[in-house]
Motif scaffolding. Structure first.
Motif, PDB file in Angstrom:
ATOM      1  N   GLU A 302       0.827  -1.206   0.000  1.00 28.87           N
ATOM      2  CA  GLU A 302       0.000   0.000   0.000  1.00 28.87           C
ATOM      3  C   GLU A 302       0.863   1.258   0.000  1.00 28.87           C
ATOM      4  O   GLU A 302       0.563   2.226  -0.697  1.00 28.87           O
ATOM      5  CB  GLU A 302      -0.936   0.003   1.208  1.00 28.87           C
ATOM      6  CG  GLU A 302      -2.096  -0.978   1.081  1.00 28.87           C
ATOM      7  CD  GLU A 302      -3.059  -0.888   2.252  1.00 28.87           C
ATOM      8  OE1 GLU A 302      -2.700  -0.260   3.274  1.00 28.87           O
ATOM      9  OE2 GLU A 302      -4.171  -1.437   2.146  1.00 28.87           O
ATOM     10  N   SER A 303       1.931   1.228   0.775  1.00 30.72           N
ATOM     11  CA  SER A 303       2.842   2.385   0.813  1.00 30.72           C
ATOM     12  C   SER A 303       3.436   2.648  -0.563  1.00 30.72           C
ATOM     13  O   SER A 303       3.546   3.794  -1.004  1.00 30.72           O
ATOM     14  CB  SER A 303       3.967   2.152   1.837  1.00 30.72           C
ATOM     15  OG  SER A 303       3.453   2.071   3.134  1.00 30.72           O
ATOM     16  N   LYS A 304       3.820   1.557  -1.246  1.00 29.04           N
ATOM     17  CA  LYS A 304       4.386   1.704  -2.587  1.00 29.04           C
ATOM     18  C   LYS A 304       3.330   2.196  -3.562  1.00 29.04           C
ATOM     19  O   LYS A 304       3.609   3.059  -4.410  1.00 29.04           O
ATOM     20  CB  LYS A 304       4.953   0.359  -3.057  1.00 29.04           C
ATOM     21  CG  LYS A 304       5.662   0.435  -4.407  1.00 29.04           C
ATOM     22  CD  LYS A 304       6.864   1.355  -4.352  1.00 29.04           C
ATOM     23  CE  LYS A 304       7.574   1.428  -5.697  1.00 29.04           C
ATOM     24  NZ  LYS A 304       8.712   2.377  -5.669  1.00 29.04           N
ATOM     25  N   ALA A 305       2.102   1.661  -3.448  1.00 31.51           N
ATOM     26  CA  ALA A 305       1.018   2.094  -4.339  1.00 31.51           C
ATOM     27  C   ALA A 305       0.698   3.566  -4.131  1.00 31.51           C
ATOM     28  O   ALA A 305       0.450   4.303  -5.091  1.00 31.51           O
ATOM     29  CB  ALA A 305      -0.223   1.232  -4.104  1.00 31.51           C
ATOM     30  N   ILE A 306       0.710   4.006  -2.874  1.00 31.69           N
ATOM     31  CA  ILE A 306       0.467   5.423  -2.578  1.00 31.69           C
ATOM     32  C   ILE A 306       1.596   6.280  -3.140  1.00 31.69           C
ATOM     33  O   ILE A 306       1.372   7.361  -3.682  1.00 31.69           O
ATOM     34  CB  ILE A 306       0.317   5.627  -1.056  1.00 31.69           C
ATOM     35  CG1 ILE A 306      -1.013   5.036  -0.576  1.00 31.69           C
ATOM     36  CG2 ILE A 306       0.396   7.110  -0.693  1.00 31.69           C
ATOM     37  CD1 ILE A 306      -1.196   5.046   0.937  1.00 31.69           C
ATOM     38  N   GLU A 460     -10.991  16.198  -6.468  1.00 33.74           N
ATOM     39  CA  GLU A 460     -10.360  15.279  -5.518  1.00 33.74           C
ATOM     40  C   GLU A 460      -9.332  14.434  -6.275  1.00 33.74           C
ATOM     41  O   GLU A 460      -9.668  13.840  -7.309  1.00 33.74           O
ATOM     42  CB  GLU A 460     -11.408  14.364  -4.881  1.00 33.74           C
ATOM     43  CG  GLU A 460     -12.322  15.055  -3.884  1.00 33.74           C
ATOM     44  CD  GLU A 460     -11.586  15.524  -2.643  1.00 33.74           C
ATOM     45  OE1 GLU A 460     -10.564  14.892  -2.291  1.00 33.74           O
ATOM     46  OE2 GLU A 460     -12.011  16.508  -2.034  1.00 33.74           O
ATOM     47  N   PRO A 461      -8.087  14.360  -5.789  1.00 32.61           N
ATOM     48  CA  PRO A 461      -7.045  13.619  -6.508  1.00 32.61           C
ATOM     49  C   PRO A 461      -7.432  12.188  -6.863  1.00 32.61           C
ATOM     50  O   PRO A 461      -7.052  11.673  -7.903  1.00 32.61           O
ATOM     51  CB  PRO A 461      -5.864  13.646  -5.529  1.00 32.61           C
ATOM     52  CG  PRO A 461      -6.075  14.877  -4.719  1.00 32.61           C
ATOM     53  CD  PRO A 461      -7.564  15.001  -4.570  1.00 32.61           C
ATOM     54  N   GLN A 462      -8.233  11.538  -5.990  1.00 32.91           N
ATOM     55  CA  GLN A 462      -8.623  10.152  -6.256  1.00 32.91           C
ATOM     56  C   GLN A 462      -9.462  10.028  -7.520  1.00 32.91           C
ATOM     57  O   GLN A 462      -9.546   8.949  -8.112  1.00 32.91           O
ATOM     58  CB  GLN A 462      -9.423   9.581  -5.075  1.00 32.91           C
ATOM     59  CG  GLN A 462      -8.649   9.543  -3.764  1.00 32.91           C
ATOM     60  CD  GLN A 462      -8.882  10.764  -2.915  1.00 32.91           C
ATOM     61  OE1 GLN A 462      -8.782  11.897  -3.391  1.00 32.91           O
ATOM     62  NE2 GLN A 462      -9.186  10.565  -1.656  1.00 32.91           N
ATOM     63  N   ALA A 463     -10.101  11.133  -7.945  1.00 29.56           N
ATOM     64  CA  ALA A 463     -10.975  11.087  -9.122  1.00 29.56           C
ATOM     65  C   ALA A 463     -10.217  11.320 -10.419  1.00 29.56           C
ATOM     66  O   ALA A 463     -10.782  11.208 -11.507  1.00 29.56           O
ATOM     67  CB  ALA A 463     -12.085  12.134  -8.982  1.00 29.56           C
ATOM     68  N   ILE A 464      -8.929  11.645 -10.319  1.00 34.91           N
ATOM     69  CA  ILE A 464      -8.155  11.976 -11.516  1.00 34.91           C
ATOM     70  C   ILE A 464      -7.684  10.721 -12.239  1.00 34.91           C
ATOM     71  O   ILE A 464      -7.397  10.740 -13.426  1.00 34.91           O
ATOM     72  CB  ILE A 464      -6.975  12.895 -11.138  1.00 34.91           C
ATOM     73  CG1 ILE A 464      -7.523  14.222 -10.582  1.00 34.91           C
ATOM     74  CG2 ILE A 464      -6.087  13.180 -12.333  1.00 34.91           C
ATOM     75  CD1 ILE A 464      -6.454  15.161 -10.073  1.00 34.91           C
ATOM     76  N   GLY A 465      -7.601   9.598 -11.511  1.00 41.13           N
ATOM     77  CA  GLY A 465      -7.335   8.321 -12.167  1.00 41.13           C
ATOM     78  C   GLY A 465      -5.907   8.064 -12.570  1.00 41.13           C
ATOM     79  O   GLY A 465      -5.655   7.535 -13.648  1.00 41.13           O
ATOM     80  N   VAL A 466      -4.939   8.429 -11.715  1.00 42.86           N
ATOM     81  CA  VAL A 466      -3.539   8.145 -12.043  1.00 42.86           C
ATOM     82  C   VAL A 466      -2.915   7.186 -11.034  1.00 42.86           C
ATOM     83  O   VAL A 466      -1.711   7.096 -10.924  1.00 42.86           O
ATOM     84  CB  VAL A 466      -2.695   9.440 -12.117  1.00 42.86           C
ATOM     85  CG1 VAL A 466      -3.080  10.258 -13.323  1.00 42.86           C
ATOM     86  CG2 VAL A 466      -2.827  10.261 -10.833  1.00 42.86           C
ATOM     87  N   GLY A 467      -3.751   6.461 -10.304  1.00 40.45           N
ATOM     88  CA  GLY A 467      -3.240   5.520  -9.310  1.00 40.45           C
ATOM     89  C   GLY A 467      -3.610   4.090  -9.635  1.00 40.45           C
ATOM     90  O   GLY A 467      -4.585   3.827 -10.324  1.00 40.45           O
ATOM     91  N   GLN A 468      -2.811   3.156  -9.138  1.00 42.26           N
ATOM     92  CA  GLN A 468      -3.103   1.742  -9.264  1.00 42.26           C
ATOM     93  C   GLN A 468      -3.682   1.249  -7.936  1.00 42.26           C
ATOM     94  O   GLN A 468      -3.157   1.564  -6.872  1.00 42.26           O
ATOM     95  CB  GLN A 468      -1.822   0.961  -9.576  1.00 42.26           C
ATOM     96  CG  GLN A 468      -1.292   1.224 -10.974  1.00 42.26           C
ATOM     97  CD  GLN A 468      -2.119   0.512 -12.032  1.00 42.26           C
ATOM     98  OE1 GLN A 468      -2.346  -0.674 -11.980  1.00 42.26           O
ATOM     99  NE2 GLN A 468      -2.580   1.271 -13.007  1.00 42.26           N
ATOM    100  N   TYR A 469      -4.755   0.501  -7.983  1.00 44.42           N
ATOM    101  CA  TYR A 469      -5.366  -0.097  -6.798  1.00 44.42           C
ATOM    102  C   TYR A 469      -5.776   0.954  -5.762  1.00 44.42           C
ATOM    103  O   TYR A 469      -5.759   0.699  -4.562  1.00 44.42           O
ATOM    104  CB  TYR A 469      -4.398  -1.108  -6.142  1.00 44.42           C
ATOM    105  CG  TYR A 469      -3.920  -2.179  -7.077  1.00 44.42           C
ATOM    106  CD1 TYR A 469      -4.768  -3.217  -7.444  1.00 44.42           C
ATOM    107  CD2 TYR A 469      -2.635  -2.161  -7.617  1.00 44.42           C
ATOM    108  CE1 TYR A 469      -4.347  -4.218  -8.323  1.00 44.42           C
ATOM    109  CE2 TYR A 469      -2.207  -3.147  -8.490  1.00 44.42           C
ATOM    110  CZ  TYR A 469      -3.068  -4.173  -8.838  1.00 44.42           C
ATOM    111  OH  TYR A 469      -2.642  -5.148  -9.702  1.00 44.42           O
ATOM    112  N   GLN A 470      -6.143   2.164  -6.222  1.00 41.71           N
ATOM    113  CA  GLN A 470      -6.424   3.231  -5.277  1.00 41.71           C
ATOM    114  C   GLN A 470      -7.622   2.919  -4.373  1.00 41.71           C
ATOM    115  O   GLN A 470      -7.678   3.382  -3.236  1.00 41.71           O
ATOM    116  CB  GLN A 470      -6.652   4.551  -5.998  1.00 41.71           C
ATOM    117  CG  GLN A 470      -7.901   4.599  -6.863  1.00 41.71           C
ATOM    118  CD  GLN A 470      -7.971   5.892  -7.660  1.00 41.71           C
ATOM    119  OE1 GLN A 470      -7.193   6.090  -8.587  1.00 41.71           O
ATOM    120  NE2 GLN A 470      -8.879   6.766  -7.304  1.00 41.71           N
TER     121      GLN A 470
END
Length: 721
Positions: A302-306, A460-470
């Motif tokens: 999770e730390s790496k994903a973040i 909201e950054p979570q809505a921007i869609g640049v994360g894996q497994y967010q």
């Protein structure tokens, strides 16, 4: 010196004085961006990333010490704090280690072992472990009779096993030794749950999977955890031997639990002790260690994903802005039409429309007429097309229109992720109360091309869609990390005080959302700010707040040149003295390389100023208000490629990086499905981290390796990185 100070000095390689003074700055309300930019003489030159790590580590160690003290006190009150446990708690390095040691004592529930002890079976358990080869009924009956215990042999056996199994599971050296060997030699396995193959097809790579724990990559761990969460996979941890059997091969290293005499061999281990060890392993030790290790792997993953999410967000926010140009924002669609908004170079909506050039309406002529009118009437320089449904069809329509009418503007396909979230937000309603939600989305698409940072901070950054497994991550940790990224990016670039929205201002060092709104309200009521010092007239902004925010706020229209730069007002007198020493004015010193070089040669005239501040001020004078973001570029998609079915191996395409993960980079090549450049295909040389070569928003050239339409997978290879 406290343990916290010792650790921070060691980990960040700075002096005790720097650590103490930096902590004092934070305790007194200074922000990371301010300290990183304007207090380098105290931090010994730590940049914003290093300082953010320092701040987070300091907070972690503070929390750790408080938790450690609480646990020690609680165990002491329970009278369960043995010298061995006390030592282990004091030697713990992480919160997870603390919690692992504390977890068996959290519950007030009476265990089976406690019940057995209450029955008086503890001495029998010790005797049987130390002296007996087998738990013989006659021996048990004799002992119970001698100790006046009225208990059956079966109950005595059961109680003794409960006591010994619990004792072994709480034996700190034993658990530590097995844990160390599990981490070094153990494997993590996943199996598909019976009957779940079809519904869990996307996890088929993990239906029969095994990997060394120490080699387990974070992204694979996240995939396994998602499969487990969706009830598709079953995950287990064991030594790479027969499962559920105590690791007797470790007994040479486990003399600490006094399993045998010094001259005894493993083969002479009594059947009774083997039975106890196997029961303890199966029922207590393995489940506990499996849970603890999976939790540790999960936390690390999770730390790496973040971290990956945060890096991608930073790259996206720091993407090159097209600048103050008139832009046509286009939100494509089929049945519901293509929404269009003309946005001025100041970010205001000057016109809007909805056209229906695609099926089922097919009103192409009317759509072209409306587009042409909007482009000409609003002097459009760039056209931003969202990359969602019907984006390629809309791009073809607009490119044809531009060519046939010899227009000077260009069309660009950009990510529309989060535009719909913005359009339905309270911020959008406040900005455009009279416009339909769909038109607001088109405006957002246009403005994110003008200035990605200024527009994306509203989402909201979570809505921007640049994360894996967010969606699998701890929300609080993710929000904390992403907020820090936005804050650092905003302050790195700086903000135009007279143009910025309250959303953008709220991320400036020292400003809260309420203070940002106060600034906008004051600006609307009193007119544009003429000086940075006018900020002190805003309700709620005192000396401390002014100190924190002033250097990051720019006023290009100010009569005082330094107000448009990154020079902090506290250094204005220094610059004036520099100019005075050369018998010139501040205005003439700015961007004057020969004069600035002379100032450098006169360093001795300013002994009261530290080297960091002196150097930073001169750098800022050379390029006042310099924007650290790269030059604006965009990808050109091939006009004959519209869908995955059009792709063929060895095709060469241009695309835009949309996401970077530990295993590679995802690229938008204009077919509504991002392709993957695996890390092994990024370069002919070894690449440890994809971000060495690619960043979100970067334009890259790729060739197609493989296309799997059924699984919606496109494999790509990069060129020239």
């Amino acid at each position: 010196m406290s343990n916290i100070l010792k650790k921070l000095i060691s980990e960040f390689s700075i002096s005790q004085s720097a650590v103490e003074k930096t902590i004092d700055l934070f305790k007194n309300g200074s922000t990371v961006p301010f300290v990183a930019r304007y207090r380098k003489e105290i931090t010994e030159g730590m940049n914003d990333i290093q300082l953010r790590d320092f701040y987070d580590r300091w907070q972690y160690l503070e929390d750790f010490e408080h938790r450690q003290a609480f646990i020690l006190n609680n165990l002491s009150e329970q009278k369960k704090l043995s010298s061995e446990l006390h030592k282990a708690i004091l030697e713990s390095e992480t919160k997870s280690q603390l919690e692992e040691l504390y977890s068996p004592y959290k519950s007030s529930k009476v265990s089976k072992a406690d019940i057995a002890r209450q029955k008086g079976l503890a001495p029998l358990a010790e005797l049987s472990w130390q002296q007996w080869d087998t738990f013989h009924p006659k021996n048990v009956q004799l002992w119970c009779s001698n100790n006046q215990l009225k208990i059956s042999t079966e109950d005595a056996y059961s109680g003794v096993m409960d006591i010994l199994c619990e004792s072994l599971s709480l034996h700190i050296p034993l658990i530590a030794e097995i844990r160390k060997n599990l981490l070094d030699q153990g494997v993590i396995k996943s199996r598909v749950i019976r009957g779940k193959k079809e519904v869990g097809e996307k996890f088929q790579d993990y239906f029969d999977f095994s990997e060394s724990i120490k080699r387990m990559s974070p992204h694979r761990m996240m995939a396994l955890l998602r499969g487990k969460k969706e009830n598709i996979l079953r995950i287990s941890i064991s030594f790479d031997t027969e499962e559920n059997i105590f690791p007797f091969f470790l007994l040479k290293d486990l003399a600490i639990i006094q399993l045998y005499e010094s001259n005894q061999t493993i083969t002479k281990l009594s059947a009774f002790k083997k039975e106890v060890l196997e029961k303890a392993w199966l029922e207590k030790i393995l489940p506990k260690l499996e849970s603890d290790i999976l939790s540790e792997l999960k936390n690390n993953a999770e730390s790496k994903a973040i971290e990956v999410f945060a890096n991608n967000l930073s790259d996206l926010l720091m993407a090159p802005p097209a600048g103050q140009k008139a832009i046509l924002g286009v939100d494509p669609g089929f049945r519901n039409g293509v929404k269009i908004a003309a946005v001025t170079n100041k970010g205001l909506c000057s016109d809007h429309a909805v056209i229906y050039p695609h099926p089922p309406q097919n009103k192409i002529d009317q759509a072209n007429k409306t587009l042409l009118q909007l482009i000409k009437n609003n002097n459009i320089e760039l056209i931003a097309i969202g990359n969602g449904t019907a984006s390629r069809e809309t791009d073809l329509l607009i490119k044809k229109l531009i060519k046939e009418n010899n227009l000077s503007c260009q069309s660009v396909i950009i990510s529309e992720a989060g535009a719909s979230v913005y359009s339905a937000s309270a911020i959008a309603s406040e900005e455009f109360p009279d416009l339909d939600v769909t038109i607001r989305g088109a405006i957002s698409i246009a403005r994110r091309l003008q200035d990605p940072l200024a527009e994306l901070v509203k989402i909201e950054p979570q809505a921007i869609g640049v994360g894996q497994y967010q969606h699998d991550l701890k929300n609080s940790a993710l929000i904390h990390a992403l907020k820090a990224v936005v804050e650092d990016c905003v302050n790195r670039v700086g903000v135009n005080l007279n143009l910025a929205s309250s959303s953008l201002l709220s991320f400036v060092s020292g400003l809260t959302p309420r203070l940002a709104e106060n600034i906008v309200h004051h600006r609307n009521k009193e007119g544009a700010f003429r000086s940075r010092y006018d900020l002190k007239k805003v309700s709620g902004i005192g000396d401390k707040c002014f100190e924190q925010c002033a250097g990051f706020l720019r006023l290009p229209s100010s009569t005082y040149a330094l107000d448009a730069s990154g020079v902090h007002p506290e250094s204005y007198a220094l610059v004036e003295n520099m100019a005075k020493s050369l018998r010139t004015s501040v205005d003439k010193l700015i961007e004057n390389t020969p004069l600035i070089t002379e100032v450098k040669q006169q360093r001795a005239l300013f002994p009261e100023i530290d080297d960091y501040t002196f150097s930073d001020v001169l750098t800022e004078l050379e390029k006042p208000g310099h924007d650290p973001r790269p030059k604006f570029t965009y990808a050109t998609f091939r006009q004959d490629i519209h869908s995955m079915e059009d792709l063929k191996p060895e095709m060469v395409l241009e695309g835009t990086v949309t996401n970077v993960a530990a295993f590679g980079a995802f690229v938008d090549i204009g077919v509504h499905q991002d392709g993957l450049i695996h890390i092994s295909q990024l370069s002919d040389r070894f690449v440890k981290d994809p971000r060495e070569l690619v960043r979100v928003g970067q334009v890259v050239k790729v060739s197609v390796l493989e296309v799997d339409v059924k699984r919606k997978r496109i494999s790509l290879k990069a060129f020239g990185l």
